[in-house]
Write a protein that holds these residues in place. Structure first.
Motif, PDB file in Angstrom:
ATOM      1  N   ASP A  89       0.828  -1.205   0.000  1.00  0.00           N
ATOM      2  CA  ASP A  89       0.000   0.000   0.000  1.00  0.00           C
ATOM      3  C   ASP A  89       0.864   1.257   0.000  1.00  0.00           C
ATOM      4  O   ASP A  89       1.462   1.610   1.007  1.00  0.00           O
ATOM      5  CB  ASP A  89      -0.912  -0.008   1.235  1.00  0.00           C
ATOM      6  CG  ASP A  89      -1.975   1.084   1.197  1.00  0.00           C
ATOM      7  OD1 ASP A  89      -1.878   1.985   0.345  1.00  0.00           O
ATOM      8  OD2 ASP A  89      -2.901   1.027   2.028  1.00  0.00           O
ATOM      9  N   SER A  91      -0.499   4.193  -0.888  1.00  0.00           N
ATOM     10  CA  SER A  91      -1.456   5.298  -0.924  1.00  0.00           C
ATOM     11  C   SER A  91      -0.982   6.422  -0.015  1.00  0.00           C
ATOM     12  O   SER A  91      -0.255   6.195   0.959  1.00  0.00           O
ATOM     13  CB  SER A  91      -2.842   4.835  -0.484  1.00  0.00           C
ATOM     14  OG  SER A  91      -2.829   4.450   0.889  1.00  0.00           O
ATOM     15  N   LYS A  92      -1.370   7.628  -0.335  1.00  0.00           N
ATOM     16  CA  LYS A  92      -0.988   8.790   0.472  1.00  0.00           C
ATOM     17  C   LYS A  92      -1.427   8.599   1.924  1.00  0.00           C
ATOM     18  O   LYS A  92      -0.655   8.845   2.858  1.00  0.00           O
ATOM     19  CB  LYS A  92      -1.618  10.057  -0.109  1.00  0.00           C
ATOM     20  CG  LYS A  92      -1.362  11.307   0.722  1.00  0.00           C
ATOM     21  CD  LYS A  92      -2.063  12.525   0.118  1.00  0.00           C
ATOM     22  CE  LYS A  92      -1.865  13.771   0.974  1.00  0.00           C
ATOM     23  NZ  LYS A  92      -2.555  14.950   0.379  1.00  0.00           N
ATOM     24  N   GLU A  93      -2.663   8.155   2.099  1.00  0.00           N
ATOM     25  CA  GLU A  93      -3.203   7.984   3.449  1.00  0.00           C
ATOM     26  C   GLU A  93      -2.377   6.999   4.257  1.00  0.00           C
ATOM     27  O   GLU A  93      -2.035   7.263   5.420  1.00  0.00           O
ATOM     28  CB  GLU A  93      -4.652   7.498   3.364  1.00  0.00           C
ATOM     29  CG  GLU A  93      -5.298   7.263   4.720  1.00  0.00           C
ATOM     30  CD  GLU A  93      -6.708   6.723   4.601  1.00  0.00           C
ATOM     31  OE1 GLU A  93      -7.435   6.737   5.607  1.00  0.00           O
ATOM     32  OE2 GLU A  93      -7.086   6.267   3.487  1.00  0.00           O
ATOM     33  N   HIS A  94      -2.009   5.873   3.641  1.00  0.00           N
ATOM     34  CA  HIS A  94      -1.261   4.860   4.384  1.00  0.00           C
ATOM     35  C   HIS A  94       0.161   5.320   4.690  1.00  0.00           C
ATOM     36  O   HIS A  94       0.666   5.086   5.796  1.00  0.00           O
ATOM     37  CB  HIS A  94      -1.218   3.546   3.608  1.00  0.00           C
ATOM     38  CG  HIS A  94      -0.496   2.461   4.339  1.00  0.00           C
ATOM     39  ND1 HIS A  94      -1.001   1.862   5.478  1.00  0.00           N
ATOM     40  CD2 HIS A  94       0.726   1.889   4.126  1.00  0.00           C
ATOM     41  CE1 HIS A  94      -0.142   0.959   5.921  1.00  0.00           C
ATOM     42  NE2 HIS A  94       0.916   0.963   5.126  1.00  0.00           N
ATOM     43  N   LEU A  96       1.280   8.390   5.130  1.00  0.00           N
ATOM     44  CA  LEU A  96       1.258   9.405   6.195  1.00  0.00           C
ATOM     45  C   LEU A  96       0.935   8.785   7.548  1.00  0.00           C
ATOM     46  O   LEU A  96       1.569   9.110   8.564  1.00  0.00           O
ATOM     47  CB  LEU A  96       0.245  10.494   5.850  1.00  0.00           C
ATOM     48  CG  LEU A  96       0.561  11.340   4.618  1.00  0.00           C
ATOM     49  CD1 LEU A  96      -0.546  12.359   4.371  1.00  0.00           C
ATOM     50  CD2 LEU A  96       1.905  12.050   4.766  1.00  0.00           C
ATOM     51  N   GLU A  97      -0.039   7.884   7.566  1.00  0.00           N
ATOM     52  CA  GLU A  97      -0.398   7.225   8.823  1.00  0.00           C
ATOM     53  C   GLU A  97       0.749   6.364   9.328  1.00  0.00           C
ATOM     54  O   GLU A  97       1.043   6.337  10.533  1.00  0.00           O
ATOM     55  CB  GLU A  97      -1.647   6.361   8.621  1.00  0.00           C
ATOM     56  CG  GLU A  97      -2.107   5.651   9.892  1.00  0.00           C
ATOM     57  CD  GLU A  97      -3.331   4.782   9.668  1.00  0.00           C
ATOM     58  OE1 GLU A  97      -3.820   4.196  10.653  1.00  0.00           O
ATOM     59  OE2 GLU A  97      -3.788   4.666   8.506  1.00  0.00           O
ATOM     60  N   GLU A 127       0.104  10.268  -5.679  1.00  0.00           N
ATOM     61  CA  GLU A 127      -0.193  10.216  -4.248  1.00  0.00           C
ATOM     62  C   GLU A 127       1.088  10.110  -3.427  1.00  0.00           C
ATOM     63  O   GLU A 127       1.203  10.714  -2.356  1.00  0.00           O
ATOM     64  CB  GLU A 127      -1.108   9.022  -3.930  1.00  0.00           C
ATOM     65  CG  GLU A 127      -2.552   9.221  -4.340  1.00  0.00           C
ATOM     66  CD  GLU A 127      -3.462   8.216  -3.647  1.00  0.00           C
ATOM     67  OE1 GLU A 127      -3.169   7.823  -2.499  1.00  0.00           O
ATOM     68  OE2 GLU A 127      -4.465   7.830  -4.261  1.00  0.00           O
ATOM     69  N   ALA A 131       2.338  12.696  -0.580  1.00  0.00           N
ATOM     70  CA  ALA A 131       2.716  12.249   0.764  1.00  0.00           C
ATOM     71  C   ALA A 131       4.125  12.716   1.105  1.00  0.00           C
ATOM     72  O   ALA A 131       4.379  13.225   2.209  1.00  0.00           O
ATOM     73  CB  ALA A 131       2.620  10.731   0.852  1.00  0.00           C
TER      74      ALA A 131
END
Length: 305
Positions: A89, A91-94, A96-97, A127, A131
């Protein structure tokens, strides 16, 4: 310890990085002793990943080194993200988290280097770029790299990512040296000629990306170590011969073989044994000759055309 510049950055790093994947196998006192031994030897570059020990390794390390602002200034921290249960993964969300969780576990405000761990075929490079921009502008990550990626995957990222890719962590050892052996066998009809990585060795050299060999003593994919292994009698005989010549351990010679390559690599150790860690570190002071490098390469069963 001898240092090199990491990629195109101005970051001076030890030629040997300390891998912390197995630090969760140590108790508290052992972990403290291991980290102290590394620091005393000048090995202040520590490699992590969010999946090591399901995150526990980063927490154990932070406790073992007694992380505080003074300690943080003396060490270089690298971690990786992108591997999830059953998938990858980017993805930007993953991303950053993941970084927020890494920083929390390491008890620090920033990483010196963040690597994307395994290629994600569903990656949206836009993405990743977003990030990285957030992480850089917030001061949470200072440098960026990848792991286990071939040239076109890196090129795809570079089309959108503005930060330099400073490192690529790849499996490489004397017995797992296809990225080297394929370069010898150009236009040859044999197994060694099979290019399995898109010419990543030359690509990283051309683009000033530091290769960080992982599992530098393994053969196969975590099948075991080749040192003192009856499966590799000729290789061990040659390594032991050189160990006697240079008055070091066989571990030192195997690591020095990687460091002799002009790509200016930074191998990542995996041992939690303090003695073997010191043997790895000593490799920075051993400069094998061209003949010795080739002798070791051929003793591993690698055939020159």
């Amino acid at each position: 310890m001898r240092t090199i510049k990491l990629g195109t950055s101005e970051l001076d790093v030890p030629v040997v990085a300390v891998g912390c994947m197995r630090i969760n196998s140590l108790d508290k006192k052992q972990a403290e002793s291991f980290v102290r031994t590394a620091m005393d030897a000048g090995a202040n570059f520590f490699d992590h990943a969010d999946i090591y020990g399901s995150g526990a390794c980063e927490e154990i390390f932070a406790e073992a080194i007694h992380m505080n602002d003074d300690v943080r200034e003396k060490i270089i921290l690298q971690s990786k993200c992108g591997i999830r249960k059953g998938m990858f993964d980017f993805s930007k969300e993953h991303i950053l988290e993941s970084v927020d969780n890494i920083l929390k576990r390491l008890n620090t405000d920033y990483l010196d280097i963040l690597l994307l761990h395994r290629p994600d075929t569903l990656v949206e490079p836009e993405e990743v770029a977003e990030a990285f921009d957030v992480l850089e502008s917030s001061g949470k990550v200072r440098h960026f790299g990848v792991s286990n990626q071939h040239p076109m995957q890196i090129q795809l990222l570079k089309k959108f990512v503005k930060q330099p890719i400073v490192a690529n962590q790849l499996q490489l050892s004397i017995t797992n040296a296809n990225m080297i052996s394929s370069g010898f066998n150009v236009n040859m009809e044999n197994e060694s000629a099979v290019n399995r990585d898109g010419g990543i060795l030359d690509y990283c050299r051309l683009n000033d990306i530091t290769i960080q060999p992982w599992s530098p003593f393994q053969y196969g994919f975590f099948e075991g170590v080749f040192l003192d292994n009856d499966k590799f009698p000729e290789l061990n005989a040659k390594i032991n011969e050189l160990a006697a010549k240079y008055d070091v351990n066989n571990t030192t010679i195997a690591m020095a073989w990687l460091l002799r390559h002009p790509a200016r690599m930074q191998p990542v150790t995996g041992t939690m044994n303090e003695g073997r860690l010191i043997d790895c570190i000593k490799a920075g002071d051993v400069d094998l000759t061209r003949q010795e490098w080739y002798d070791v390469f051929r003793a591993a069963g690698n055939v020159l055309p």
